[in-house]
Every structure is written in C-alpha cells, then in structure tokens.
Design a protein around this motif. Structure first.
Motif, PDB file in Angstrom:
ATOM      1  N   LYS A  80       1.007  -1.094  -0.344  1.00 43.61           N
ATOM      2  CA  LYS A  80      -0.261   0.045   0.070  1.00 43.61           C
ATOM      3  C   LYS A  80       1.071   1.286   0.248  1.00 43.61           C
ATOM      4  CE  LYS A  80      -4.156  -1.556   2.080  1.00 43.61           C
ATOM      5  NZ  LYS A  80      -5.103  -1.568   3.436  1.00 43.61           N
ATOM      6  N   SER A  81       2.096   1.035   0.863  1.00 45.20           N
ATOM      7  CA  SER A  81       3.135   2.441   0.674  1.00 45.20           C
ATOM      8  C   SER A  81       3.623   2.547  -0.747  1.00 45.20           C
ATOM      9  CB  SER A  81       4.137   2.559   1.869  1.00 45.20           C
ATOM     10  OG  SER A  81       3.649   1.846   2.702  1.00 45.20           O
ATOM     11  N   GLY A  82       3.827   1.962  -1.456  1.00 45.73           N
ATOM     12  CA  GLY A  82       4.437   1.621  -2.656  1.00 45.73           C
ATOM     13  C   GLY A  82       5.486   0.692  -3.100  1.00 45.73           C
ATOM     14  N   ASN A  83       5.748  -0.241  -1.656  1.00 43.58           N
ATOM     15  CA  ASN A  83       7.494  -0.819  -1.667  1.00 43.58           C
ATOM     16  C   ASN A  83       6.895  -2.355  -2.695  1.00 43.58           C
ATOM     17  OD1 ASN A  83       9.766  -1.989  -0.837  1.00 43.58           O
ATOM     18  ND2 ASN A  83       8.952  -1.491   1.018  1.00 43.58           N
ATOM     19  N   ASP A  84       6.544  -2.423  -3.215  1.00 43.49           N
ATOM     20  CA  ASP A  84       6.850  -3.690  -4.312  1.00 43.49           C
ATOM     21  C   ASP A  84       7.900  -4.447  -3.712  1.00 43.49           C
ATOM     22  OD1 ASP A  84       4.026  -2.683  -4.591  1.00 43.49           O
ATOM     23  OD2 ASP A  84       5.256  -2.114  -7.380  1.00 43.49           O
ATOM     24  N   GLU A  85       8.694  -4.157  -2.898  1.00 44.40           N
ATOM     25  CA  GLU A  85       9.972  -5.086  -2.975  1.00 44.40           C
ATOM     26  C   GLU A  85       9.800  -6.056  -1.895  1.00 44.40           C
ATOM     27  OE1 GLU A  85      13.656  -2.352  -1.792  1.00 44.40           O
ATOM     28  OE2 GLU A  85      13.624  -1.781  -4.065  1.00 44.40           O
ATOM     29  N   ILE A  86       8.558  -5.903  -1.202  1.00 51.29           N
ATOM     30  CA  ILE A  86       8.577  -6.882  -0.328  1.00 51.29           C
ATOM     31  C   ILE A  86       8.047  -7.921  -1.192  1.00 51.29           C
ATOM     32  CG2 ILE A  86       5.917  -5.809   0.032  1.00 51.29           C
ATOM     33  CD1 ILE A  86       8.104  -6.412   2.996  1.00 51.29           C
ATOM     34  N   ILE A  87       7.664  -7.536  -1.809  1.00 53.17           N
ATOM     35  CA  ILE A  87       6.869  -8.806  -3.269  1.00 53.17           C
ATOM     36  C   ILE A  87       8.618  -9.702  -3.202  1.00 53.17           C
ATOM     37  CG2 ILE A  87       5.695  -9.835  -5.021  1.00 53.17           C
ATOM     38  CD1 ILE A  87       4.454  -7.229  -5.260  1.00 53.17           C
ATOM     39  N   ASP A  88       9.271  -9.273  -3.704  1.00 58.79           N
ATOM     40  CA  ASP A  88      10.707 -10.478  -4.028  1.00 58.79           C
ATOM     41  C   ASP A  88      10.926 -10.880  -2.168  1.00 58.79           C
ATOM     42  OD1 ASP A  88      10.232 -10.146  -6.548  1.00 58.79           O
ATOM     43  OD2 ASP A  88      11.708  -7.638  -6.014  1.00 58.79           O
ATOM     44  N   GLU A  89      11.216 -10.138  -1.222  1.00 61.18           N
ATOM     45  CA  GLU A  89      11.782 -10.923   0.067  1.00 61.18           C
ATOM     46  C   GLU A  89      10.102 -11.495   0.298  1.00 61.18           C
ATOM     47  OE1 GLU A  89      10.421  -9.213   3.817  1.00 61.18           O
ATOM     48  OE2 GLU A  89      12.673  -8.303   3.157  1.00 61.18           O
TER      49      GLU A  89
END
Length: 99
Positions: A80-89
């Motif tokens: 929601k905050s725009g941090n799509d890197e969390i998906i890779d993690e």
C-alpha cells in the motif's frame, strides 16, 4: 488484524499476537524436553520418531501462523505504501520455507 509497524527489519507485535507466538514456542520447547527425557529413559526409537514428527508439525504450524500475520500486516502495508520490493522478499522467504 493488527497494523504492522515495521522498520529496519523489526516488527512491533500486539500483546495478543506476542503471547500466542510465545505460548506456541513454549509448548514446542516442552515437547523437545520430552524427547530428551525419552532418550534418557531409553525409549523405543519409533516412539521418539513420532514425537519428533509432532515437534516438526508444531513448528510448521508456528510458521504458518507467523507467515499469515506477516502477509496480512507487513506485506499488505508495504504494498500500500508503494514498496513492491516486499513481494520479492516474500517470494524468497517462501522458497526457503519450501525446501
């Protein structure tokens, strides 16, 4: 569902979540002590193996609970905050858990 307050790879847990996780770990710790006692009492191998499997199942259950909470809070809030890197993690974590 509690809100994730994640910073620098730390997460504040609500009291209810914290207690639930600690209770599960305490039960697992007790199961491990039981296995150690079984070995000390020369318990039959298959009886010990069955108890080890029970511990593995308890750890799997712990991981599922923790992962569910992580996805519902940290992952959702990061996306929601725009941090799509969390998906890779998350994908990396799932791959490690599935080995």
């Amino acid at each position: 569902m509690s809100e994730c307050i994640c910073e620098n790879k730390l997460k504040h847990r609500e009291e209810k979540e914290y207690k639930a996780l600690i209770n599960r770990l305490n039960r697992i710790e007790g199961q491990i002590r039981g296995i150690k006692n079984m070995i000390g009492r020369d318990a039959y191998c298959t009886d010990i193996l069955i108890q080890v499997k029970a511990v593995q199942s308890a750890l799997d259950s712990f991981n599922k609970k923790l992962l569910t909470e992580h996805i519902n809070t940290c992952v959702v809030n990061n996306i929601k905050s725009g941090n799509d890197e969390i998906i890779d993690e998350l994908i990396d974590t799932l791959q490690k858990l599935m080995k």
